[in-house]
Design an enzyme around this catalytic site. Structure first.
Site, PDB file in Angstrom:
ATOM      1  N   LYS A 177       0.859  -1.186   0.000  1.00  0.00           N
ATOM      2  CA  LYS A 177       0.000   0.000   0.000  1.00  0.00           C
ATOM      3  C   LYS A 177       0.895   1.236   0.000  1.00  0.00           C
ATOM      4  O   LYS A 177       1.463   1.600   1.012  1.00  0.00           O
ATOM      5  CB  LYS A 177      -0.910   0.027   1.229  1.00  0.00           C
ATOM      6  CG  LYS A 177      -2.005   1.069   1.069  1.00  0.00           C
ATOM      7  CD  LYS A 177      -2.387   1.787   2.336  1.00  0.00           C
ATOM      8  CE  LYS A 177      -1.358   2.699   2.889  1.00  0.00           C
ATOM      9  NZ  LYS A 177      -1.024   3.868   2.054  1.00  0.00           N
ATOM     10  N   GLU A 253      10.668   1.475   9.861  1.00  0.00           N
ATOM     11  CA  GLU A 253      11.659   2.493   9.444  1.00  0.00           C
ATOM     12  C   GLU A 253      10.983   3.840   9.643  1.00  0.00           C
ATOM     13  O   GLU A 253      10.094   4.201   8.879  1.00  0.00           O
ATOM     14  CB  GLU A 253      12.042   2.304   7.973  1.00  0.00           C
ATOM     15  CG  GLU A 253      12.750   1.002   7.658  1.00  0.00           C
ATOM     16  CD  GLU A 253      14.180   0.970   8.136  1.00  0.00           C
ATOM     17  OE1 GLU A 253      14.722   2.027   8.505  1.00  0.00           O
ATOM     18  OE2 GLU A 253      14.773  -0.125   8.153  1.00  0.00           O
ATOM     19  N   CYS A 287      14.433  10.823   5.209  1.00  0.00           N
ATOM     20  CA  CYS A 287      14.588  10.506   6.633  1.00  0.00           C
ATOM     21  C   CYS A 287      16.055  10.604   7.026  1.00  0.00           C
ATOM     22  O   CYS A 287      16.381  10.831   8.178  1.00  0.00           O
ATOM     23  CB  CYS A 287      14.052   9.112   6.921  1.00  0.00           C
ATOM     24  SG  CYS A 287      14.831   7.872   5.890  1.00  0.00           S
ATOM     25  N   GLU A 384      11.528  16.990  13.218  1.00  0.00           N
ATOM     26  CA  GLU A 384      11.963  16.672  11.860  1.00  0.00           C
ATOM     27  C   GLU A 384      11.338  17.696  10.905  1.00  0.00           C
ATOM     28  O   GLU A 384      10.117  17.819  10.840  1.00  0.00           O
ATOM     29  CB  GLU A 384      11.488  15.253  11.520  1.00  0.00           C
ATOM     30  CG  GLU A 384      12.038  14.707  10.241  1.00  0.00           C
ATOM     31  CD  GLU A 384      11.515  13.297   9.940  1.00  0.00           C
ATOM     32  OE1 GLU A 384      10.362  13.006  10.278  1.00  0.00           O
ATOM     33  OE2 GLU A 384      12.276  12.508   9.359  1.00  0.00           O
TER      34      GLU A 384
HETATM   35  P1  NAD Z   1       3.353   8.865   7.122  1.00  0.00           P
HETATM   36  O1  NAD Z   1       3.653   8.179   8.394  1.00  0.00           O
HETATM   37  O2  NAD Z   1       2.357   9.954   7.127  1.00  0.00           O
HETATM   38  O3  NAD Z   1       2.837   7.815   6.032  1.00  0.00           O
HETATM   39  C1  NAD Z   1       3.553   6.641   5.732  1.00  0.00           C
HETATM   40  C2  NAD Z   1       2.579   5.590   5.230  1.00  0.00           C
HETATM   41  O4  NAD Z   1       1.628   5.286   6.248  1.00  0.00           O
HETATM   42  C3  NAD Z   1       1.768   6.021   4.016  1.00  0.00           C
HETATM   43  O5  NAD Z   1       1.583   4.900   3.182  1.00  0.00           O
HETATM   44  C4  NAD Z   1       0.433   6.439   4.618  1.00  0.00           C
HETATM   45  O6  NAD Z   1      -0.637   6.277   3.718  1.00  0.00           O
HETATM   46  C5  NAD Z   1       0.311   5.453   5.765  1.00  0.00           C
HETATM   47  N1  NAD Z   1      -0.507   5.939   6.871  1.00  0.00           N
HETATM   48  C6  NAD Z   1      -0.657   7.205   7.310  1.00  0.00           C
HETATM   49  N2  NAD Z   1      -1.501   7.236   8.366  1.00  0.00           N
HETATM   50  C7  NAD Z   1      -1.877   5.959   8.600  1.00  0.00           C
HETATM   51  C8  NAD Z   1      -2.714   5.335   9.556  1.00  0.00           C
HETATM   52  N3  NAD Z   1      -3.354   6.027  10.502  1.00  0.00           N
HETATM   53  N4  NAD Z   1      -2.860   3.997   9.511  1.00  0.00           N
HETATM   54  C9  NAD Z   1      -2.226   3.284   8.582  1.00  0.00           C
HETATM   55  N5  NAD Z   1      -1.422   3.805   7.646  1.00  0.00           N
HETATM   56  C10 NAD Z   1      -1.242   5.135   7.652  1.00  0.00           C
HETATM   57  O7  NAD Z   1       4.764   9.341   6.555  1.00  0.00           O
HETATM   58  P2  NAD Z   1       5.073  10.171   5.236  1.00  0.00           P
HETATM   59  O8  NAD Z   1       4.674  11.589   5.442  1.00  0.00           O
HETATM   60  O9  NAD Z   1       4.527   9.451   4.038  1.00  0.00           O
HETATM   61  O10 NAD Z   1       6.660  10.051   5.163  1.00  0.00           O
HETATM   62  C11 NAD Z   1       7.513  10.896   5.858  1.00  0.00           C
HETATM   63  C12 NAD Z   1       8.045  10.227   7.107  1.00  0.00           C
HETATM   64  O11 NAD Z   1       8.620   8.975   6.768  1.00  0.00           O
HETATM   65  C13 NAD Z   1       9.139  11.018   7.779  1.00  0.00           C
HETATM   66  O12 NAD Z   1       8.965  10.986   9.166  1.00  0.00           O
HETATM   67  C14 NAD Z   1      10.394  10.257   7.383  1.00  0.00           C
HETATM   68  O13 NAD Z   1      11.475  10.415   8.269  1.00  0.00           O
HETATM   69  C15 NAD Z   1       9.907   8.863   7.352  1.00  0.00           C
HETATM   70  N6  NAD Z   1      10.773   8.032   6.523  1.00  0.00           N
HETATM   71  C16 NAD Z   1      11.556   7.113   7.139  1.00  0.00           C
HETATM   72  C17 NAD Z   1      12.414   6.337   6.384  1.00  0.00           C
HETATM   73  C18 NAD Z   1      13.305   5.322   7.032  1.00  0.00           C
HETATM   74  O14 NAD Z   1      13.821   4.482   6.320  1.00  0.00           O
HETATM   75  N7  NAD Z   1      13.518   5.355   8.328  1.00  0.00           N
HETATM   76  C19 NAD Z   1      12.452   6.499   4.996  1.00  0.00           C
HETATM   77  C20 NAD Z   1      11.623   7.439   4.405  1.00  0.00           C
HETATM   78  C21 NAD Z   1      10.776   8.205   5.187  1.00  0.00           C
END
Ligand code: NAD
Length: 480
Positions: A177, A253, A287, A384
């Site tokens: 997803k 992650e 990230c 962040e």
């Molecule tokens: P996010 O947490 O908003 O979303 C990530 C995923 O989770 C998306 O697919 C989203 O649709 C889903 N999601 C959101 N709310 C949800 C819920 N309540 N229930 C289930 N799924 C849900 O993150 P983002 O804005 O897409 O990405 C940015 C974040 O990701 C930053 O904090 C960044 O540091 C982190 N990130 C981490 C890594 C790593 O490898 N550690 C890599 C890339 C990004």
């Protein structure tokens, strides 16, 4: 900008493209705010179909010869490389990153398929003798089972392949997803996996802009045995709680607040070059992005001036324009979030020597921004930022830098610049993070274990470790 005709915009379930049961939602081009296309909003019926397909395909895929699974992955690598321009263009279109960043991401993302095609044939067990000598201990590994893969928008290809490749190499079947802002790249990847010969049901992709109920239902479903999530720490926390009810095996992650430490003996030009990579790759939306620069006081002014000059010279434009170096942020919401943190920090005493205010539209742009005199407890230093903002904090010495760096609840990536390797390594040993760039502004490598400590995550992706997240160990006690 139009969508290449080769890009599917339907759900992919059991090897078949089709609509969703809950309507559709629009995908925007962040460079101008226009609508690129619509994709289906998957409903609970679609989830049920996807899980049924993944569960049914599981035994066949797990039982396939490792070499056969490896060949599918290797062919997918070849397809990604041969179609790199198209994949890069699509990512620039739906996410806004520059084409240079997008091409770099395609190379990185494809490499996970090659790396894990090589790892697929090296999953081994062990034979040990019990310390008492009474029996032997035989271990072997099995795929965990159906894996739910949830990815963020910032690296639409790489965050998906970093999960798909090890999961498939291990013999798991998957439901992917992608993030609502960038669903198209995952759909294109699914079409490449299909072209490479992935059997029906092994890979399924569900898109939605209302992920909460769908993911909650998936985690409550007994067919799901594995959760691999990349995204924010806040959402990760919610999902871990949901996973706890059925003790779903979870890899996380999560977010970072990555320190970039520059000591007084560093080669400052090299540090600025590294800072440009660590800060400005992907417009700061990584990230692994340096979130706060901790610079020793005797070199802080020179470092800030050099960094501001480089950041200020970046060509700003639409992601899909050939000469763009800094594209838009992913969404209007992202711009508001960055601006709000910068404004709060400036109100607390930080000073913008570059950028610092949101330009008028169209598109979701935020300028390259350098902040100096940043209070240690201000928003940009403790949260962040996820944008092209470089907060610079002056530190007395390495102890001072480490105290600030380690005060964070996050522990993803750190960067250390020092001309003295022993000193640099000493700082590395004391930094509470999962990954460190020592005199280097880039840590990501498919052959290296990627992941964080503290509230930045659980588990590792890539490297030898990545496939282990999708395997379980069975042990047989025997004697002969
Ligand atoms: P996010 O947490 O908003 O979303 C990530 C995923 O989770 C998306 O697919 C989203 O649709 C889903 N999601 C959101 N709310 C949800 C819920 N309540 N229930 C289930 N799924 C849900 O993150 P983002 O804005 O897409 O990405 C940015 C974040 O990701 C930053 O904090 C960044 O540091 C982190 N990130 C981490 C890594 C790593 O490898 N550690 C890599 C890339 C990004």
């Amino acid at each position: 900008m139009s969508l290449p005709t080769s890009v599917p915009n339907e759900l992919f379930v059991d090897g078949v493209w089709g609509p969703g049961s809950d309507g559709s939602f629009e995908v925007l081009n962040p460079s101008d705010g226009s609508v690129i296309t619509s994709v289906p909003r998957a409903g609970l019926d679609d989830l049920d179909r996807a899980l049924a397909a993944a569960a049914a395909a599981g035994p066949g895929w797990a039982g396939a010869a490792p070499r056969d699974r490896a060949e599918v992955l290797r062919t997918t690598f070849d397809l990604m490389v041969s179609r790199k321009e198209e994949i890069a263009y699509l990512m620039s279109l739906e996410m806004g990153k520059s084409l240079t960043d997008a091409l770099g991401e395609v190379a990185y993302a494809a490499e996970f398929f090659r790396w894990f095609s090589e790892e697929a044939v090296r999953v081994d067990g062990a034979l040990r003798t019990a310390p008492s000598g009474a029996n032997r201990i035989l271990t072997f590994k099995k795929p965990v089972g159906v894996a739910l893969l949830l990815t963020p928008w910032n690296f639409p290809a790489a965050m998906a392949t970093r999960k798909l490749a090890p999961a498939l190499a291990a013999g798991c079947t998957v439901v992917l997803k992608p993030a609502e802002d960038t669903p198209l790249t995952s759909l294109l990847l699914a079409s490449l996996l299909r072209e490479a010969g992935t059997p029906d049901g092994v890979v399924n992709v569900l898109t939605t802009d209302v992920p909460g109920p769908l993911v909650q239902a998936a985690l409550a479903d007994e067919r799901v045995r594995k959760l691999s999530f990349t995204g924010s720490t806040g959402v990760g926390r919610v999902l871990l709680k949901q996973a706890a009810d059925r003790i779903v095996n979870a890899s996380m992650e999560l977010g970072g607040n990555d320190p970039f430490i520059v000591l007084d003996d560093a080669d400052l030009d090299a540090a600025v070059e590294g800072a440009m990579l660590a800060k400005m790759r992907n417009g700061g939306q990584a990230c692994t992005a340096a979130n706060r620069f901790l610079v020793q006081e005797s070199v802080v002014e020179e470092f800030a001036a050099k960094l501001a000059a480089k950041m200020g010279a970046l060509r700003v434009g639409a992601g899909t324009d050939r000469d763009t170096e800094l594209g838009p942020m992913v969404s209007a919401r992202a711009v508001t979030g960055i601006a709000e943190k910068v404004d709060r920090s400036v109100a607390a005493g930080a000073r913008a020597v570059l950028g610092g205010s949101t330009p008028d539209g169209p598109g979701f742009f935020y300028p390259a921004t350098v902040l100096v005199d940043v209070p240690r407890d201000s928003a940009v230093a403790v949260e962040e930022v996820f944008g092209p903002v470089a907060p610079i904090i002056s530190v007395r010495d390495e102890d001072d830098a480490l105290a600030i760096a380690n005060a964070s609840e996050m522990g993803l990536t750190g960067y250390v610049y020092s001309g003295d390797l022993a000193r640099g390594l000493r700082v590395c040993e004391r930094l509470e993070v999962g990954m460190i760039g020592l005199n280097r502004g880039l840590v990501s490598d498919p052959a290296a274990p990627f992941g964080g400590v503290k509230q930045s995550g659980l588990g590792r992706e890539g490297g030898y470790e990545g496939i282990e997240e999708y395997l379980e160990t069975t042990y047989v006690a025997t004697s002969w």
